[in-house]
Design a protein around this motif. Sequence first.
Motif, PDB file in Angstrom:
ATOM      1  N   THR A  45      52.939  28.439   3.213  1.00  0.00           N
ATOM      2  CA  THR A  45      51.740  28.362   1.910  1.00  0.00           C
ATOM      3  C   THR A  45      51.397  29.868   2.016  1.00  0.00           C
ATOM      4  O   THR A  45      51.481  30.625   2.873  1.00  0.00           O
ATOM      5  CB  THR A  45      50.757  27.585   2.663  1.00  0.00           C
ATOM      6  N   THR A  46      50.730  29.835   0.743  1.00  0.00           N
ATOM      7  CA  THR A  46      50.168  31.157   0.458  1.00  0.00           C
ATOM      8  C   THR A  46      48.762  31.469   0.974  1.00  0.00           C
ATOM      9  O   THR A  46      47.986  30.503   0.773  1.00  0.00           O
ATOM     10  CB  THR A  46      50.140  31.435  -1.098  1.00  0.00           C
ATOM     11  N   MET A  47      48.568  32.760   1.576  1.00  0.00           N
ATOM     12  CA  MET A  47      47.440  32.601   2.378  1.00  0.00           C
ATOM     13  C   MET A  47      46.836  33.816   1.216  1.00  0.00           C
ATOM     14  O   MET A  47      47.448  34.719   1.184  1.00  0.00           O
ATOM     15  CB  MET A  47      47.494  33.441   3.486  1.00  0.00           C
ATOM     16  N   ILE A  48      45.497  33.717   0.841  1.00  0.00           N
ATOM     17  CA  ILE A  48      44.909  34.776   0.017  1.00  0.00           C
ATOM     18  C   ILE A  48      43.462  35.153   0.758  1.00  0.00           C
ATOM     19  O   ILE A  48      42.902  34.439   1.026  1.00  0.00           O
ATOM     20  CB  ILE A  48      44.627  34.252  -1.305  1.00  0.00           C
ATOM     21  N   TYR A  49      43.519  36.609   0.773  1.00  0.00           N
ATOM     22  CA  TYR A  49      41.942  37.151   1.344  1.00  0.00           C
ATOM     23  C   TYR A  49      41.543  37.995   0.159  1.00  0.00           C
ATOM     24  O   TYR A  49      42.066  38.839  -0.328  1.00  0.00           O
ATOM     25  CB  TYR A  49      42.275  37.999   2.519  1.00  0.00           C
ATOM     26  N   ILE A  50      40.293  37.785  -0.004  1.00  0.00           N
ATOM     27  CA  ILE A  50      39.462  38.470  -0.998  1.00  0.00           C
ATOM     28  C   ILE A  50      38.493  39.553  -0.404  1.00  0.00           C
ATOM     29  O   ILE A  50      37.554  39.249   0.313  1.00  0.00           O
ATOM     30  CB  ILE A  50      38.904  37.722  -2.288  1.00  0.00           C
ATOM     31  N   ASN A  51      39.002  40.783  -0.504  1.00  0.00           N
ATOM     32  CA  ASN A  51      37.883  41.901  -0.107  1.00  0.00           C
ATOM     33  C   ASN A  51      37.283  42.445  -1.154  1.00  0.00           C
ATOM     34  O   ASN A  51      37.302  42.198  -2.450  1.00  0.00           O
ATOM     35  CB  ASN A  51      38.791  42.830   0.743  1.00  0.00           C
ATOM     36  N   GLN A  52      36.232  43.442  -0.746  1.00  0.00           N
ATOM     37  CA  GLN A  52      35.539  43.832  -2.185  1.00  0.00           C
ATOM     38  C   GLN A  52      36.214  44.485  -3.183  1.00  0.00           C
ATOM     39  O   GLN A  52      35.951  44.359  -4.529  1.00  0.00           O
ATOM     40  CB  GLN A  52      34.533  45.033  -1.368  1.00  0.00           C
ATOM     41  N   ASP A  53      37.302  45.159  -2.923  1.00  0.00           N
ATOM     42  CA  ASP A  53      38.010  45.832  -4.028  1.00  0.00           C
ATOM     43  C   ASP A  53      39.531  45.698  -3.902  1.00  0.00           C
ATOM     44  O   ASP A  53      40.427  46.531  -4.129  1.00  0.00           O
ATOM     45  CB  ASP A  53      37.725  47.433  -3.923  1.00  0.00           C
ATOM     46  N   GLU A  54      39.802  44.816  -3.132  1.00  0.00           N
ATOM     47  CA  GLU A  54      41.260  44.527  -2.992  1.00  0.00           C
ATOM     48  C   GLU A  54      41.550  42.967  -2.439  1.00  0.00           C
ATOM     49  O   GLU A  54      40.720  42.174  -2.176  1.00  0.00           O
ATOM     50  CB  GLU A  54      41.873  45.370  -2.011  1.00  0.00           C
ATOM     51  N   ILE A  55      42.863  42.547  -2.847  1.00  0.00           N
ATOM     52  CA  ILE A  55      43.189  41.060  -2.614  1.00  0.00           C
ATOM     53  C   ILE A  55      44.629  41.119  -1.858  1.00  0.00           C
ATOM     54  O   ILE A  55      45.404  42.014  -2.131  1.00  0.00           O
ATOM     55  CB  ILE A  55      43.545  40.309  -4.091  1.00  0.00           C
ATOM     56  N   LEU A  56      44.592  40.301  -0.858  1.00  0.00           N
ATOM     57  CA  LEU A  56      45.739  40.236   0.026  1.00  0.00           C
ATOM     58  C   LEU A  56      46.296  38.686  -0.289  1.00  0.00           C
ATOM     59  O   LEU A  56      45.598  37.673  -0.164  1.00  0.00           O
ATOM     60  CB  LEU A  56      45.453  40.438   1.211  1.00  0.00           C
ATOM     61  N   VAL A  57      47.494  38.935  -1.031  1.00  0.00           N
ATOM     62  CA  VAL A  57      48.449  37.675  -1.492  1.00  0.00           C
ATOM     63  C   VAL A  57      49.793  37.662  -0.881  1.00  0.00           C
ATOM     64  O   VAL A  57      50.434  38.756  -0.991  1.00  0.00           O
ATOM     65  CB  VAL A  57      48.298  37.542  -2.979  1.00  0.00           C
ATOM     66  N   ASN A  58      50.132  36.694  -0.051  1.00  0.00           N
ATOM     67  CA  ASN A  58      51.473  36.966   0.440  1.00  0.00           C
ATOM     68  C   ASN A  58      51.658  37.981   1.254  1.00  0.00           C
ATOM     69  O   ASN A  58      52.941  38.480   1.262  1.00  0.00           O
ATOM     70  CB  ASN A  58      52.474  36.468  -0.708  1.00  0.00           C
ATOM     71  N   GLY A  59      50.736  38.561   1.935  1.00  0.00           N
ATOM     72  CA  GLY A  59      51.299  39.728   2.992  1.00  0.00           C
ATOM     73  C   GLY A  59      51.195  41.008   1.906  1.00  0.00           C
ATOM     74  O   GLY A  59      51.326  42.043   2.579  1.00  0.00           O
ATOM     75  N   ARG A  60      50.844  40.889   0.848  1.00  0.00           N
ATOM     76  CA  ARG A  60      50.895  41.996  -0.098  1.00  0.00           C
ATOM     77  C   ARG A  60      49.454  42.339  -0.513  1.00  0.00           C
ATOM     78  O   ARG A  60      48.683  41.518  -0.990  1.00  0.00           O
ATOM     79  CB  ARG A  60      51.630  41.800  -1.213  1.00  0.00           C
ATOM     80  N   THR A  61      48.812  43.762  -0.400  1.00  0.00           N
ATOM     81  CA  THR A  61      47.521  44.013  -0.757  1.00  0.00           C
ATOM     82  C   THR A  61      47.787  44.692  -2.198  1.00  0.00           C
ATOM     83  O   THR A  61      48.496  45.609  -2.427  1.00  0.00           O
ATOM     84  CB  THR A  61      46.920  45.066   0.334  1.00  0.00           C
ATOM     85  N   ILE A  62      46.753  44.236  -2.886  1.00  0.00           N
ATOM     86  CA  ILE A  62      46.754  44.888  -4.083  1.00  0.00           C
ATOM     87  C   ILE A  62      45.351  45.253  -4.464  1.00  0.00           C
ATOM     88  O   ILE A  62      44.439  44.471  -4.530  1.00  0.00           O
ATOM     89  CB  ILE A  62      46.994  43.660  -5.314  1.00  0.00           C
ATOM     90  N   GLN A  63      45.324  46.555  -4.810  1.00  0.00           N
ATOM     91  CA  GLN A  63      43.972  47.277  -5.188  1.00  0.00           C
ATOM     92  C   GLN A  63      43.438  46.628  -6.545  1.00  0.00           C
ATOM     93  O   GLN A  63      44.354  46.393  -7.334  1.00  0.00           O
ATOM     94  CB  GLN A  63      44.133  48.562  -5.311  1.00  0.00           C
ATOM     95  N   ALA A  64      42.012  46.568  -6.582  1.00  0.00           N
ATOM     96  CA  ALA A  64      41.577  46.016  -8.015  1.00  0.00           C
ATOM     97  C   ALA A  64      42.071  47.041  -9.185  1.00  0.00           C
ATOM     98  O   ALA A  64      42.300  46.428 -10.158  1.00  0.00           O
ATOM     99  CB  ALA A  64      40.162  45.968  -7.984  1.00  0.00           C
ATOM    100  N   GLN A  65      42.310  48.378  -8.826  1.00  0.00           N
ATOM    101  CA  GLN A  65      42.807  49.012  -9.915  1.00  0.00           C
ATOM    102  C   GLN A  65      44.189  48.912 -10.529  1.00  0.00           C
ATOM    103  O   GLN A  65      44.535  49.067 -11.603  1.00  0.00           O
ATOM    104  CB  GLN A  65      42.723  50.473  -9.480  1.00  0.00           C
ATOM    105  N   GLU A  66      44.902  48.173  -9.629  1.00  0.00           N
ATOM    106  CA  GLU A  66      46.333  47.771 -10.050  1.00  0.00           C
ATOM    107  C   GLU A  66      46.527  46.615 -10.744  1.00  0.00           C
ATOM    108  O   GLU A  66      47.514  46.480 -10.965  1.00  0.00           O
ATOM    109  CB  GLU A  66      46.987  47.599  -8.680  1.00  0.00           C
ATOM    110  N   ILE A  67      45.391  46.005 -10.809  1.00  0.00           N
ATOM    111  CA  ILE A  67      45.448  44.838 -11.388  1.00  0.00           C
ATOM    112  C   ILE A  67      45.071  44.605 -13.116  1.00  0.00           C
ATOM    113  O   ILE A  67      44.028  45.187 -13.221  1.00  0.00           O
ATOM    114  CB  ILE A  67      44.744  43.420 -10.809  1.00  0.00           C
ATOM    115  N   LYS A  68      46.006  44.315 -13.876  1.00  0.00           N
ATOM    116  CA  LYS A  68      45.837  44.191 -15.435  1.00  0.00           C
ATOM    117  C   LYS A  68      44.987  42.967 -15.875  1.00  0.00           C
ATOM    118  O   LYS A  68      44.080  43.115 -16.578  1.00  0.00           O
ATOM    119  CB  LYS A  68      47.034  44.252 -16.160  1.00  0.00           C
TER     120      LYS A  68
END
Length: 129
Positions: A45-68
């Motif tokens: 299963t996919t685990m998602i963690y939401i932090n202040q300026d990033e999201i961790l999805v499937n072990g990959r951290t995505i910064q808010a600036q990287e998201i379109k």
Amino acid sequence: MVIRIWSGTSWTDKGDVIALFFNLVVFLGYLAILLITLFRVLKKTTMIYINQDEILVNGRTIQAQEIKVIMKMGYFSPVIGIKPHGKKAVPVKLCFRFSENEDQGIADLKRWAALNEIKMVNKDFMTWL
């Protein structure tokens, strides 16, 4: 069908050999799709963690600036897709569905997107297998 054509193939008739080849290609294509589908069903299963300026999805951290854009596809048990800048399709690793507390999860994600000035839209999206 491939076995039936294989057993009745006249190896001297070019049409029979071509029909066998194309049926074999179609069979292998369906087999590949079946195996990919089984792999995706059985993955963890996919685990998602939401932090202040990033999201961790499937072990990959995505910064808010990287998201379109964050896309929601479907009404009952919707699929969420995170589309990074520079991508034409949503990567498979950035697609997920909430299994529990779906409404709360989507509300939290909308709140996070609004805080980070990211558009969240209800739209069908394309992703690779």
